[in-house]
Write an enzyme that holds these catalytic residues in place. Structure first.
Site, PDB file in Angstrom:
ATOM      1  CG  ASN A 153       6.017  29.926  18.330  1.00 60.44           C
ATOM      2  OD1 ASN A 153       6.244  28.870  17.746  1.00 60.44           O
ATOM      3  ND2 ASN A 153       5.478  30.972  17.721  1.00 60.44           N
ATOM      4  CG  HIS A 154       4.545  30.912  24.885  1.00 59.18           C
ATOM      5  ND1 HIS A 154       3.490  31.770  25.183  1.00 59.18           N
ATOM      6  CD2 HIS A 154       5.476  31.669  24.250  1.00 59.18           C
ATOM      7  CE1 HIS A 154       3.777  32.984  24.735  1.00 59.18           C
ATOM      8  NE2 HIS A 154       4.983  32.946  24.170  1.00 59.18           N
ATOM      9  CG  LEU A 155       5.846  23.579  22.352  1.00 58.08           C
ATOM     10  CD1 LEU A 155       5.463  24.770  21.498  1.00 58.08           C
ATOM     11  CD2 LEU A 155       6.518  22.518  21.489  1.00 58.08           C
TER      12      LEU A 155
END
Length: 289
Positions: free
Chosen positions: A225-227
């Protein structure tokens, strides 16, 4: 909304009706998926891709939606020893190890997190509450692989295609492989003898074979979830650059982007603090202007 190459406002849906809001400048802060999606819907992005989706190009900017980055991770799992408290309200992440992968030229390109209450994956039926076990989770930082956000339709309600392309390079697989083996060695340390029972996976046969472990990782790998990176900051000469060092979109006037999409790479940390810093810095730049 454009007047030639100058942004003059936005079209928004409110209360079921389309409205226009005019402004002398626009700052786009919709994240590493939303920002390139909105740019492409507005005609800013790879021209051929826009035409294929039914959008008339206003500004051909090939880097929009490209250079998608994240932190790939996998995990080694153990069953807890009988009597160990497994309760969904207990803290799940409390300890993190930073390390450099063996043979890597990059410093601190691994994190290993200990998940004291791990549950099954949501995409495989997990509910986030039923315990699976205890997991040591290696996370790869500064992954070399790049994915992309692709426009599928000119309808804003149709979400774009997200291809993370995780572990697409040999160096990414090698570094995460060694991170996973390190996690297994840590789990076998005598200090964990009263905590961890048998290992659920991966088993020793996989750990003994690079090829087999790569196949297992490609099946099990997840993002964190670190796009980041889909509206990359860089100079005019960089074919993937979307914004300059003051967050201004190359080739357009009156438009800036300020979120994790402008990071050239995904930082070696969770991205929330960097996102806040980008907002603070852009506020200073706008005040200077």
């Amino acid at each position: 909304l454009f007047d030639g190459r100058r942004v003059v406002g936005v079209a928004v849906s409110a209360g079921g009706a389309l409205q226009t809001v005019h402004a002398d400048r626009v700052v786009l802060c919709a994240g590493a998926v939303g920002s390139p999606h909105l740019l492409m819907l507005s005609g800013v992005g790879p021209a051929d891709q826009l035409r294929a989706a039914g959008v008339a190009p206003i500004h051909d900017l090939p880097g929009v939606g490209q250079n998608l980055r994240d932190h790939p991770h996998v995990g080694a799992a153990w069953r807890p020893k009988l009597g160990y408290p497994m309760h969904p309200d207990l803290p799940r992440y409390q300890v993190a190890l930073r390390a450099s992968a063996p043979g890597s030229t990059l410093r601190h390109d691994l994190q290993i997190l200990m998940i004291s209450y791990a549950t099954g994956r949501v995409d495989r039926g997990g509910d986030g509450r039923t315990p699976l076990g205890i997991v040591l989770q290696p996370v790869l930082n500064l992954a070399a692989g790049q994915g992309e956000i692709r426009l599928r339709s000119d309808d804003p309600a149709v979400q774009p295609t997200i291809d993370l392309n995780l572990l697409s390079t040999a160096s990414d697989r090698q570094r995460l492989r060694e991170g996973l083996r390190l996690a297994v060695r840590l789990g076998e340390h005598p200090a964990f003898a009263d905590l961890l029972a048998e290992r659920i996976g991966p088993d020793d046969r996989l750990l003994d074979s690079d090829a087999a472990l790569d196949r297992w990782m490609l099946r099990e790998v997840m993002h964190t979830n670190h796009l980041s990176g889909t509206c990359k900051m860089g100079p005019d000469g960089d074919p993937l650059a979307v914004v300059d060092q003051r967050c201004r979109v190359h080739g357009l006037e009156g438009l800036r982007v300020a979120d994790c999409s402008i990071m050239p790479d995904c930082v070696r940390a969770n991205t929330n603090a960097t996102a806040m810093m980008i907002g603070e810095r852009l506020a200073d730049l706008i005040a200077e202007d």
